[in-house]
Write an enzyme that holds these catalytic residues in place. Structure first.
Site, PDB file in Angstrom:
ATOM      1  N   ARG A  57       0.805  -1.227   0.000  1.00 15.30           N
ATOM      2  CA  ARG A  57       0.000   0.000   0.000  1.00 15.30           C
ATOM      3  C   ARG A  57       0.834   1.271   0.000  1.00 15.30           C
ATOM      4  O   ARG A  57       0.566   2.203  -0.735  1.00 15.30           O
ATOM      5  CB  ARG A  57      -0.919   0.047   1.222  1.00 15.30           C
ATOM      6  N   THR A  58       1.824   1.308   0.882  1.00 12.70           N
ATOM      7  CA  THR A  58       2.544   2.576   1.052  1.00 12.70           C
ATOM      8  C   THR A  58       3.265   2.953  -0.239  1.00 12.70           C
ATOM      9  O   THR A  58       3.116   4.067  -0.746  1.00 12.70           O
ATOM     10  CB  THR A  58       3.530   2.487   2.234  1.00 12.70           C
ATOM     11  N   LYS A  86      25.541  -4.789  -2.511  1.00 13.56           N
ATOM     12  CA  LYS A  86      27.013  -4.787  -2.587  1.00 13.56           C
ATOM     13  C   LYS A  86      27.630  -4.127  -1.369  1.00 13.56           C
ATOM     14  O   LYS A  86      28.824  -3.864  -1.340  1.00 13.56           O
ATOM     15  CB  LYS A  86      27.462  -4.049  -3.847  1.00 13.56           C
ATOM     16  N   ARG A 107      11.562   3.929   3.201  1.00 12.40           N
ATOM     17  CA  ARG A 107      11.168   2.929   4.212  1.00 12.40           C
ATOM     18  C   ARG A 107      12.392   2.075   4.508  1.00 12.40           C
ATOM     19  O   ARG A 107      13.036   1.561   3.581  1.00 12.40           O
ATOM     20  CB  ARG A 107      10.025   2.047   3.714  1.00 12.40           C
ATOM     21  N   HIS A 135       5.628   6.344  11.407  1.00 11.57           N
ATOM     22  CA  HIS A 135       5.064   6.186  10.057  1.00 11.57           C
ATOM     23  C   HIS A 135       4.076   7.337   9.858  1.00 11.57           C
ATOM     24  O   HIS A 135       2.865   7.144   9.819  1.00 11.57           O
ATOM     25  CB  HIS A 135       4.368   4.827   9.974  1.00 11.57           C
TER      26      HIS A 135
HETATM   27  C1  NCD Z   1       2.150  -0.883   8.269  1.00 13.60           C
HETATM   28  C2  NCD Z   1       3.651  -0.694   8.375  1.00 13.60           C
HETATM   29  O1  NCD Z   1       4.377  -0.957   7.404  1.00 13.60           O
HETATM   30  O2  NCD Z   1       4.062  -0.223   9.423  1.00 13.60           O
HETATM   31  N1  NCD Z   1       1.680  -1.092   6.970  1.00 13.60           N
HETATM   32  C3  NCD Z   1       1.431  -0.035   6.157  1.00 13.60           C
HETATM   33  O3  NCD Z   1       2.268   0.821   5.925  1.00 13.60           O
HETATM   34  N2  NCD Z   1       0.205   0.056   5.631  1.00 13.60           N
HETATM   35  C4  NCD Z   1       1.632  -1.876   9.254  1.00 13.60           C
HETATM   36  C5  NCD Z   1       2.135  -3.287   9.220  1.00 13.60           C
HETATM   37  O4  NCD Z   1       2.995  -3.663   8.413  1.00 13.60           O
HETATM   38  O5  NCD Z   1       1.646  -4.059  10.044  1.00 13.60           O
END
Ligand code: NCD
Length: 314
Positions: A57-58, A86, A107, A135
């Site tokens: 999703r993100t 590497k 991320r 987040h």
């Molecule tokens: C979350 C995350 O990555 O922190 N997911 C997300 O970004 N929608 C929650 C999760 O992975 O449980």
């Protein structure tokens, strides 16, 4: 203060006013996110997606947001296919992306990595999850979903359920809700309670915190039930995970005593915490929440990167 050119590393980098403005802008972005209207304030911009942890999703909603705004993406979706494999340091990778793009969405499994990246880059860095840290953009879409459901963000009673220790989405969300006078009900297995430093900060901010491990009691007067997945990948020891695996599950029976207007949110992916039967109840708001990721991230990218004269969706 304007968001133009700024990093978003922690939700605490944003004021209540800025959050409210972004949520309102996101609402106006919905028809653009749906492709019913067109706006291109990012047409000369490149956004780098640097994802060193799994994401559906993100990353995809960020990419969709960039495309809907007329911009372009360059993406590391699989660190195995980049020079990280590497042995390249995060610092060096970020310096490269800084040269190739106008903003960086990162991320990474290490808490604090986004702050580090922010220092290594003079282009805006957006934290899309740093280990068990923060987040912030998830929080913005969580809030947008609540605002859409209740018409306000003020004074909601919100249950945070599940992995409050490693769950970065709850850390960010709790801080944001503190700005809106929410009452927070914490419900988690004993080993997965909210970290003391987060708790202390929230109390310092004047939040009313209630601990309630009995699910039906936690839910009774709640407006929002925010369910999280146990963050298996963050456990130093798999046997510790096995002790808490499957320890809570929301199904229609659990929701019997809930307020009719209770909404159930989940950042997703779910791994058994919400039974599929809940999907067809009026409580289920998690798919709407996942959709709102696009207009929310459009609003944020537009505020950070959009050229001032073209920033307004016409
Ligand atoms: C979350 C995350 O990555 O922190 N997911 C997300 O970004 N929608 C929650 C999760 O992975 O449980």
């Amino acid at each position: 203060m304007t968001l133009h050119g700024r990093d978003v590393i922690s939700i605490r980098d944003l004021s209540r006013d800025e959050i409210e403005t972004l949520v309102a802008d996101a609402r106006r972005m919905i028809p653009y996110a749906e492709g019913k209207k067109v706006t291109h304030p990012l047409e000369d911009k490149i956004v780098a997606m640097a994802f060193f942890e799994p994401s559906t999703r993100t990353r995809l909603s960020f990419e969709s947001a960039v495309h809907r705004l007329g911009g372009h993406c360059i993406t590391i979706a699989d660190p195995g296919s980049s020079s990280v494999r590497k042995g390249e340091s995060l610092n060096d990778t970020i310096r490269m992306l800084n040269a190739y793009a106008d903003a960086i969405v990162l991320r990474h499994p290490n808490e604090g990595s986004a702050r580090l990246a922010g220092r290594a880059s003079d282009k805006p860095v957006i934290n899309a999850g740093d280990g068990a840290g923060q987040h912030p953009t998830q929080t913005l879409l969580d809030l947008a979903t609540m605002e859409e459901a209740f018409g306000t963000l003020s004074g909601l009673r919100v249950v945070l359920l599940g992995d409050l220790k490693y769950g970065r989405t709850v850390h960010s969300l709790a801080y944001a809700l503190a700005l809106f006078g929410s009452e927070l009900v914490l419900s988690s297995p004993p080993t997965l309670r909210l970290p003391d430093e987060v708790r202390d900060q929230l109390e310092h901010m004047g939040v009313k915190l209630v601990e309630e491990d009995q699910l039906h009691r936690a839910i009774r007067d709640a407006d929002v039930l925010y369910v999280t997945r146990i963050q298996r990948e963050r456990f130093p020891d798999e046997s510790e995970y096995q002790k808490v695996a499957g320890s809570y599950r929301i199904d229609n029976a659990v929701l019997v005593g809930a307020k009719p207007r209770l909404i159930v949110l989940h950042p997703l992916p779910r791994a058994g915490e919400i039974a599929p039967e809940v999907d067809s109840t009026p409580h289920a708001a998690y798919f709407r929440q996942a959709f709102l990721a696009v207009p929310v991230r459009m609003a944020l990218l537009n505020a950070i990167l959009g050229s001032p004269k073209r920033r307004k969706a016409e």
